[in-house]
Design a protein around this motif. Structure first.
Motif: not given
Length: 193
Positions: A26-28, A34-38, A60-67
């Motif tokens: 997983s991401l640390d 940082l991804a959520r803030s972007a 992708a999930r943290a960026l709010g993308l449905d990928a």
């Protein structure tokens, strides 16, 4: 028609921070934050894809993308080196690591060679070049490197000389098989449209 492809590198993960071959971890916490803030900083896209690995899914999930996962965009298969540290593999198999880093056709780990990765991503680019609208893909750093090599017709020997920082956007735009490149814009900054 101009094709636009935005390649987003994943946020920092434990394996990346420890210089380990990706182990599906997983991401640390810092990378996820940082991804959520972007989130919301990327332009809309007709297609949103991702490398099937955990850090790309989580980014992708943290960026709010449905990928949707795209097997063609999987990271480099490093075979039996998966999850091991580069220092560990270098100490145990120095000649193999040396060959692997110098010869893009070499795959001493039993996985995929860099040359094969570049060819696979080149085929994906070719197929995507005729798609209408923007394509956004959250992909492993080695996929970004391979896309740059393929798009610009570079020798695969240059693959390891391309640095892809976490959470950056590399943009390819072009038509008729000719690509232009915009490198490594950090997410959350203007200029990807």
């Amino acid at each position: 028609m101009t094709s636009r492809i935005l390649l987003v590198s994943p946020a920092m993960s434990v394996s990346l921070r420890q210089a380990r071959f990706d182990d599906g971890g997983s991401l640390d916490d810092g990378g996820a934050a940082l991804a959520r803030s972007a989130a919301g900083s990327l332009p809309p896209a007709a297609r949103v894809l991702l490398s099937p690995g955990a850090r790309c899914r989580e980014t992708a999930r943290a960026l709010g993308l449905d990928a949707e996962p795209a097997v063609d965009l999987a990271g480099l298969d490093v075979g039996r080196w998966r999850g091991r540290g580069l220092d560990e593999v270098g100490a145990a198999e120095p000649e193999a690591v040396g060959r692997w880093l110098a010869d893009p056709a070499c795959a001493p780990h039993g996985g995929e060679s860099v040359l094969d990765l570049c060819a696979r991503i080149g085929r994906w680019l070719e197929g995507t070049s005729s798609a209408e609208g923007r394509t956004l893909a959250v992909v492993e750093p080695e996929v970004v490197r391979a896309a740059v090599v393929a798009a610009l017709g570079l020798s695969a020997v240059l693959f390891w000389r391309l640095d892809v920082p976490p959470l950056t956007v590399t943009e390819l735009s072009g038509r008729a098989g000719r690509w232009n490149l915009r490198l490594g814009r950090p997410l959350g900054t203007p200029g990807a449209d």
